[in-house]
Design an enzyme around this catalytic site. Structure first.
Site, short mmCIF file in Angstrom:
data_model
loop_
_atom_site.label_atom_id
_atom_site.label_comp_id
_atom_site.label_asym_id
_atom_site.label_seq_id
_atom_site.Cartn_x
_atom_site.Cartn_y
_atom_site.Cartn_z
CG LEU A 99 6.04 15.14 1.66
CD1 LEU A 99 6.91 14.32 2.61
CD2 LEU A 99 6.93 16.02 0.78
N GLY A 138 -0.24 13.43 -4.05
CA GLY A 138 -1.67 13.23 -4.24
C GLY A 138 -1.90 12.00 -5.09
CG ASP A 182 -1.89 -1.18 1.19
OD1 ASP A 182 -2.29 -1.60 0.08
OD2 ASP A 182 -2.20 -1.71 2.26
CD GLU A 183 4.79 -0.39 -0.15
OE1 GLU A 183 4.01 -0.71 -1.07
OE2 GLU A 183 5.43 -1.21 0.51
N GLY A 184 1.59 2.88 -2.66
CA GLY A 184 1.19 3.71 -3.80
C GLY A 184 1.78 3.20 -5.11
CE LYS A 185 2.94 -2.65 -4.28
NZ LYS A 185 2.56 -2.29 -2.91
N GLY A 237 -11.07 -3.51 2.49
CA GLY A 237 -11.76 -2.42 3.17
C GLY A 237 -11.35 -2.26 4.64
CD GLN A 254 1.16 -8.98 -2.28
OE1 GLN A 254 1.90 -9.60 -3.02
NE2 GLN A 254 -0.12 -8.81 -2.58
N GLY A 267 -4.17 -4.54 -4.16
CA GLY A 267 -5.21 -3.58 -4.53
C GLY A 267 -4.51 -2.31 -4.94
CG HIS A 268 -1.65 -2.25 -7.30
ND1 HIS A 268 -0.80 -2.95 -8.09
CD2 HIS A 268 -1.31 -2.58 -6.02
CE1 HIS A 268 0.02 -3.67 -7.33
NE2 HIS A 268 -0.27 -3.47 -6.07
P1 IMO Z 1 -0.67 -4.19 -2.36
O1 IMO Z 1 -0.10 -4.77 -3.64
C1 IMO Z 1 -1.04 -4.55 1.94
C2 IMO Z 1 -1.12 -8.59 3.64
C3 IMO Z 1 -2.38 -9.09 4.30
C4 IMO Z 1 -1.77 -9.99 5.37
C5 IMO Z 1 -0.59 -10.62 4.66
C6 IMO Z 1 -0.87 -12.00 4.08
O2 IMO Z 1 -1.95 -3.49 -2.52
O3 IMO Z 1 0.36 -3.39 -1.65
P2 IMO Z 1 -2.23 -12.79 1.94
O4 IMO Z 1 -3.70 -12.62 1.60
O5 IMO Z 1 -1.31 -12.18 0.97
O6 IMO Z 1 -1.88 -14.21 2.28
O7 IMO Z 1 -2.09 -11.98 3.33
O8 IMO Z 1 -0.25 -9.73 3.61
N1 IMO Z 1 -1.27 -8.11 2.26
C7 IMO Z 1 -1.21 -6.82 1.89
N2 IMO Z 1 -1.10 -5.70 2.62
N3 IMO Z 1 -1.09 -4.44 0.60
C8 IMO Z 1 -1.16 -5.56 -0.16
O9 IMO Z 1 -1.03 -5.53 -1.49
C9 IMO Z 1 -1.28 -6.81 0.48
N4 IMO Z 1 -1.42 -8.09 0.05
C10 IMO Z 1 -1.39 -8.87 1.14
O10 IMO Z 1 -3.10 -8.02 4.86
O11 IMO Z 1 -1.28 -9.22 6.43
MG MG Z 2 -3.20 -2.38 -1.48
#
Ligand code: IMO
Ligand code: MG
Length: 428
Positions: free
Chosen positions: A329, A412, A13-16, A299, A221, A40-41
């Site tokens: 930022l 943003g 969830d860094e904003g990739k 969610g 991730q 979730g991008h």
């Molecule tokens: P993006 O690509 C944030 C977390 C889950 C859980 C752990 C294992 O949007 O950054 P899983 O379903 O993969 O076996 O869950 O990883 N997790 C994420 N957290 N962003 C994601 O993807 C994530 N995909 C999995 O919340 O802690």
């Molecule tokens: Mg995500």
């Protein structure tokens, strides 16, 4: 040859999504190499938030090829839905989207087992999308790859074996015969859907490289969720790190040119597991509200904390990151004081390198350094020198702490809200 990996340096969830969307314009191919629809991008497309889970955001540009490589696990129902959502937006994927023959398929039993393990075993806080159980089958050598699924007799045989292997865990929860019927009932719809997309993606990448095409590898991730280098066992079941590209896309290491790390200006994590800088006060609430820190896939509300340089320094090392983008930022602009975690403290020992010990990860206290707030608006600024001086200092301090250069600043959600710190450099 021109290849770039874009990956997350924290807990996802860094904003990739936005960053890949921004850079895709310069690329010819965008390749996902691990994970599945647990990602979730979120990006802004035609002025509205838009979430992609599996298909790379390069798909939004009509002239880009998007590959889902062998290291990804594919939920066909979810992929079909994503393709349909794109079709409603008049985005054609045929002839541009390709899925590796060797990518493993997620079946309904993987999702069910993910849920059972979450409820009855160690709670990881997974997305319950069946990701871990699908990768477990791959490692156990009983998984079903796209190519296996397309050969009906091979698939039926594997399905039979899988349901026997999983009988003990599924038995008390459901009628296995009807589960089998459901999976076979879906077969013609999903196999017909899948067939035109299936390709030898590793070969396609090699060919593209030989033609000097620009290739962007998009991680899902982040490094702290990496199966090997993350906060094990509170991780995902794949390798989002840069090395994951070699095994996850079938590309040799000497074919990788550069790695861009994506890091949020503060830290978030969703799900269970250690999180040294976690805040339970009004600053944590501020990040959550200002940054809209709610999961794009599940969610769930995200846990929030100050920037953790121990974590990002670890990512810089593991991925050999030279260049970084700092995101969100703007979500720090109202704070009077800012803290940065520079080390961990546990039993009078100071840790500057990310510790592997579960105990230290769980009980360490953050050692903070304090800085004054930005004292000025950040949102809307279009060049580095126009940022409030304290915001510039914050960025420079983070660079020093993590050991890589911050070359992009995101202020943003929109594609345009990015500052190129050293002018418009080419990313490929
Ligand atoms: P993006 O690509 C944030 C977390 C889950 C859980 C752990 C294992 O949007 O950054 P899983 O379903 O993969 O076996 O869950 O990883 N997790 C994420 N957290 N962003 C994601 O993807 C994530 N995909 C999995 O919340 O802690
Ligand atoms: Mg995500």
């Amino acid at each position: 040859m021109s290849t770039l990996i874009v990956l997350g340096t924290q807990w996802g969830d860094e904003g990739k999504g936005k960053v890949v969307y921004y850079l895709s314009k310069q690329a010819d191919y965008v390749v996902r190499y691990q994970g599945g629809n647990n990602a979730g991008h979120t990006l802004i497309f035609e002025d509205k938030p838009f979430v992609l889970h599996l298909i790379p955001s390069g798909i939004l540009f009509p002239d880009k090829y998007c590959l889902i490589a062998n290291g990804v696990v594919v939920d066909l129902k979810s992929l079909k839905e994503e393709v349909n959502v794109l079709a409603k937006k008049k985005i054609v994927v045929k002839g541009r989207l390709f899925i590796s023959e060797q990518a493993h398929i997620i079946f309904p039993y993987h999702k069910i087992i993910d849920g059972i393990l979450e409820d009855e075993n160690v709670k990881i806080g997974t997305t319950r999308k069946g990701i871990g159980p699908a990768y477990a089958d791959k490692v156990k050598r009983i998984g079903v790859r796209a190519i296996d699924y397309l050969e009906r007799d091979v698939f039926e045989d594997l399905l039979e074996k899988n349901l026997i292997e999983k009988a003990a865990i599924l038995e008390n929860k459901m009628d296995i015969a009807s589960l089998k019927k459901e999976i076979l009932g879906d077969y013609s719809e999903f196999s017909e859907f899948l067939r035109p997309f299936v390709a030898n993606t590793s070969f396609m990448i090699e060919e593209a490289i030989s033609k000097n095409k620009k290739i962007l590898f998009e991680s899902a991730q982040g490094t702290l969720l990496d199966l090997d280098f993350g906060t094990y066992p509170f991780v995902t079941s794949s390798n989002p790190i840069a090395g994951g590209v070699c095994s996850g896309a079938g590309v040799g290491p000497t074919k990788i040119n550069s790695v861009l790390g994506v890091m949020k200006a503060y830290t978030t994590r969703v799900g269970e597991g250690p999180f040294t800088v976690e805040l339970f006060d009004e600053v944590g609430d501020y990040f959550r509200e200002k940054g809209e820190e709610y999961g794009a896939t599940t969610g769930r509300s995200r846990r929030c904390g100050w920037f953790d340089s121990v974590v990002v320094r670890h990512s810089v090392r593991v991925n050999d990151i030279k260049r970084l983008i700092i995101t969100k930022l703007d979500c720090m602009e109202d704070l009077d004081k800012i803290k940065i975690c520079v080390a961990y403290k546990y039993k009078n020992n100071i840790y500057k390198d990310f510790p592997a010990s579960r105990t230290i990860q769980k009980y360490a206290e953050p050692v903070y350094e304090e800085m004054p707030g930005f004292n000025g608006k950040v949102k809307g600024v279009t060049n580095f020198k126009s940022l409030p001086i304290n915001a510039q200092r914050y960025i420079k301090r983070l660079e020093g702490l993590v050991g890589a250069s911050i070359d992009l600043v995101s202020l943003g959600r929109k594609r345009e809200e990015i500052i190129e710190v050293n002018g418009g450099t080419s990313w490929f």
